[in-house]
Design an enzyme around this catalytic site. Sequence first.
Site, PDB file in Angstrom:
ATOM      1  N   GLY A 178       0.908  -1.223   0.036  1.00  0.00           N
ATOM      2  CA  GLY A 178       0.116   0.027   0.099  1.00  0.00           C
ATOM      3  C   GLY A 178       0.679   1.229  -0.067  1.00  0.00           C
ATOM      4  O   GLY A 178       0.768   2.156  -0.612  1.00  0.00           O
ATOM      5  N   ASP A 179       1.985   1.227   0.719  1.00  0.00           N
ATOM      6  CA  ASP A 179       2.908   2.420   0.667  1.00  0.00           C
ATOM      7  C   ASP A 179       3.693   2.637  -0.428  1.00  0.00           C
ATOM      8  O   ASP A 179       3.734   3.561  -0.942  1.00  0.00           O
ATOM      9  CB  ASP A 179       3.974   2.181   1.919  1.00  0.00           C
ATOM     10  CG  ASP A 179       3.461   1.621   3.129  1.00  0.00           C
ATOM     11  OD1 ASP A 179       2.262   2.252   3.600  1.00  0.00           O
ATOM     12  OD2 ASP A 179       4.111   1.023   3.772  1.00  0.00           O
TER      13      ASP A 179
END
Length: 303
Positions: free
Chosen positions: A248-249
Amino acid sequence: MIYILTLNPSIDYIINIEKFVPGDINLTKSEYKLPGGKGINVSQVLTNLQTPNTTLGFIGGFTGDFIKESLDKKNIKHDFIEVCGDTRINIKMKDSSGESEINGNSPEISSEALKKLKEKLGSLISGDILVLSGSVPKSISSTIYKDIMTDTSDGVKVILDAKGDALLEGIKGKPYMIKPNNHELGDIFDVKLESIEDTIFYGRKLLDLGAQNIIVSMSGDGAVLITPTTTYMASAPKGKLVNSVGAGDSLVAGFTYGIYKNLDIVKAFKLGIACGSASAFSNFLCTQIEADKLLKEITVKKL
């Protein structure tokens, strides 16, 4: 310039064991330590994409020294504020049953440290991008992200990746982009999202609360980009899930890179999906070569 704020950095201690047995001695098959925290992951991916950035946050103790030394080895620019106490350690354990996490507590963040952070952020100017990413230490108010956006100069694009109260409060600061996953979105409204229509419906509720745009990631099912006027659906490229930590990052980093390069929001969205998937298919955070390879496999359609 791109600035990434990690209020709650960590050392990620990643261990692999055959099968975890509670109450017994468990030996690792392999282990390694990485500088962690959502914002630090974003900064590392941006650096892999050959994009200048500065990572900010609070750091302390021997664990903080490890993070700074690790980032120096990767030529990642940082401007941390030193605090008393040790930066936390998060344990990421993988065994035959899947992945488990044990996250440590952050050190105390003083009012003096917060004042220094405000001074650093006061130097941002129009055209800069500020990524606010990750959890908020217990000693800091959950309104911190909103307060930062309120004080930020006009023309600074703010991308917010948080959850819970930090996200709900932060939305009031009208960030340019937020990125919950579908589970976090459902948790906000205490519902289970059963369809893409549910995801879009509740995503638009967050626009009503103040977010300018929203990306909802859905793991192997791709992601949705919701703007004030249009919704887009992106497919996820095919591949074997190796490591979900940092995916997600990486999506946030890819999107930020696209905005920094003045791509339109849909192209930035597509680039984010490529970076997120590339990290998910690797033991480490994605490289530019890996992201470019997947980019051609992603299709985006207007809903």
